[in-house]
Design an enzyme around this catalytic site. Structure first.
Site, PDB file in Angstrom:
ATOM      1  N   GLY A   1      87.124   2.126  66.943  1.00 48.30           N
ATOM      2  CA  GLY A   1      87.580   3.470  67.321  1.00 48.30           C
ATOM      3  C   GLY A   1      86.166   3.769  68.167  1.00 48.30           C
ATOM      4  N   LEU A   2      87.116   5.092  68.829  1.00 46.92           N
ATOM      5  CA  LEU A   2      86.249   5.661  69.860  1.00 46.92           C
ATOM      6  C   LEU A   2      84.639   5.431  69.138  1.00 46.92           C
ATOM      7  CD1 LEU A   2      88.543   8.445  70.960  1.00 46.92           C
ATOM      8  CD2 LEU A   2      88.013   6.524  72.084  1.00 46.92           C
ATOM      9  N   SER A   3      84.195   6.237  70.152  1.00 48.43           N
ATOM     10  CA  SER A   3      82.228   6.213  69.624  1.00 48.43           C
ATOM     11  C   SER A   3      82.511   7.814  68.623  1.00 48.43           C
ATOM     12  CB  SER A   3      82.340   6.260  70.892  1.00 48.43           C
ATOM     13  OG  SER A   3      79.977   6.752  71.273  1.00 48.43           O
ATOM     14  N   GLY A   4      81.969   7.648  68.155  1.00 51.88           N
ATOM     15  CA  GLY A   4      81.721   8.937  67.060  1.00 51.88           C
ATOM     16  C   GLY A   4      82.738   9.260  66.147  1.00 51.88           C
ATOM     17  N   ALA A   5      83.720   7.901  66.506  1.00 53.85           N
ATOM     18  CA  ALA A   5      84.527   8.519  65.472  1.00 53.85           C
ATOM     19  C   ALA A   5      84.448   7.553  64.085  1.00 53.85           C
ATOM     20  CB  ALA A   5      86.053   7.279  65.404  1.00 53.85           C
ATOM     21  N   GLY A   6      83.076   6.979  63.501  1.00 56.53           N
ATOM     22  CA  GLY A   6      82.671   6.992  62.483  1.00 56.53           C
ATOM     23  C   GLY A   6      82.525   5.058  61.853  1.00 56.53           C
TER      24      GLY A   6
ATOM     25  N   SER B   1      85.449  -1.468  70.610  1.00 60.14           N
ATOM     26  CA  SER B   1      86.476  -2.747  71.385  1.00 60.14           C
ATOM     27  C   SER B   1      87.791  -2.345  70.896  1.00 60.14           C
ATOM     28  CB  SER B   1      86.645  -4.254  69.248  1.00 60.14           C
ATOM     29  OG  SER B   1      87.039  -3.530  68.612  1.00 60.14           O
TER      30      SER B   1
END
Lengths: 208, 208
Positions: free
Chosen positions: A41-46, A115
């Site tokens: 997932g995106l940076s900051g998605a958790g 990734s």
């Protein structure tokens, strides 16, 4: 597990045959099915947060786990790698190989890396036996992630201080058919952990 | 292990604090002290055989282990590496980093590689906390190893078909003060395993 050790002398030659502990005996000892829970997932998605909280719960439930993330990989195994496309691919490849070894050790492995590319995730999937790669999509919109910006990275990327930042000037390829799809934009960590556990039970990765 | 997960809303920013499962909780769960048993010695000395047999015994005794050797590393994590000095060093470095991660996972790690250079073994030792690197010297003379020659490698090295073969045209630097010193030239595998166990008990790596 076979434990017979046969030793035969033939003059000075000693031939040793061994029957080693193997993946299934290691897993049996831990009363679990090894697998790799691959968070993307995106940076900051958790990803790290949810993976860490899920690991907590799994250990409370008696499972043997390990969490691979930037903290324990970037400054060690992958310290020689930079941020070129080639190095990022090699980074994911090595993490995939280590995850495979950890699963071979009988563990439930969690990994938390952006990734961003399907091909890389497929490469890791292909390293593992059928059914042992569980793709966990931590799905939060770019807007949500950028508003959270827990490490201030989006701000730097927008300012041009970080190049090739996923979601800004580098593509994130969302999973097409992830085993676990977590809508992480509007749920609490506890809720996401419960959803993950439910999904893992349904797939018989963990017991009821 | 702390399991408290604190979540605080601050407008749209969500800050998650987590207390993860850590090395000591993973080790406690397995009722053991993690460590790396680093087997070193000439080709044919019996590193893999003794390490495999020791792993068998450790698992019988209830310990959680993993064995790193050429079989599970060379064609995976280190598949991009050749046999130049630089690549051999990088090979050992990566194995050391993986052993460290495995110990962090709470496991008793065994590794079986020639690892001929003191500096490389020291590098691995330096990665680990004090007392967690246990050097196991599988000590058999070149003469004994060459007579055994289980893979026919010495014959090839003598014929010049393999270059830079340890003991023939590449140096083996014996450990100066190994934690475990196994005289492997004239003992059975069972004897070597018992000697290893005795040594590990004396060092309180395993229980009596």
């Amino acid at each position: 597990m076979m434990t017979t050790i046969v030793k035969s002398h033939d003059n000075e030659n000693i031939v040793w045959h061994r029957h080693n502990v193997d993946k299934s005996s290691r897993a049996e000892q831990k009363k679990q099915k090894p697998c790799v829970l691959w968070f993307t997932g995106l940076s900051g998605a958790g990803k790290s947060t949810v993976a860490g909280a899920l690991e907590n719960r799994l250990v409370e439930l008696g499972y043997h786990t390990y969490l691979l993330d930037g903290d324990n990989v970037r400054h060690g195994l992958c310290r020689d790698l930079g941020f070129s496309s080639e190095d990022r691919r090699e980074n994911i490849r090595r993490i995939g190989e280590v995850a495979k070894l950890m699963a071979d050790a009988g563990l439930i492995v969690l990994s938390a890396f952006i990734s961003p590319h399907r091909a890389e995730r497929q490469l890791v999937k292909d390293l593992l036996p059928e059914g042992e790669f569980i793709e966990v999509f931590v799905d939060a919109s770019l807007d949500v992630c950028e508003k959270r910006d827990p490490k201030g990275l989006y701000k730097k990327a927008r300012a041009g201080e970080i190049k090739q930042f996923t979601g800004i000037d580098s593509e994130y390829q969302a999973p097409v058919n992830p085993e676990v799809h977590l809508h992480a934009g509007d749920k609490t960590v506890s809720e996401l952990v419960e959803l993950s556990l439910h999904s893992l039970r349904k797939r018989a990765i963990i017991r009821d």
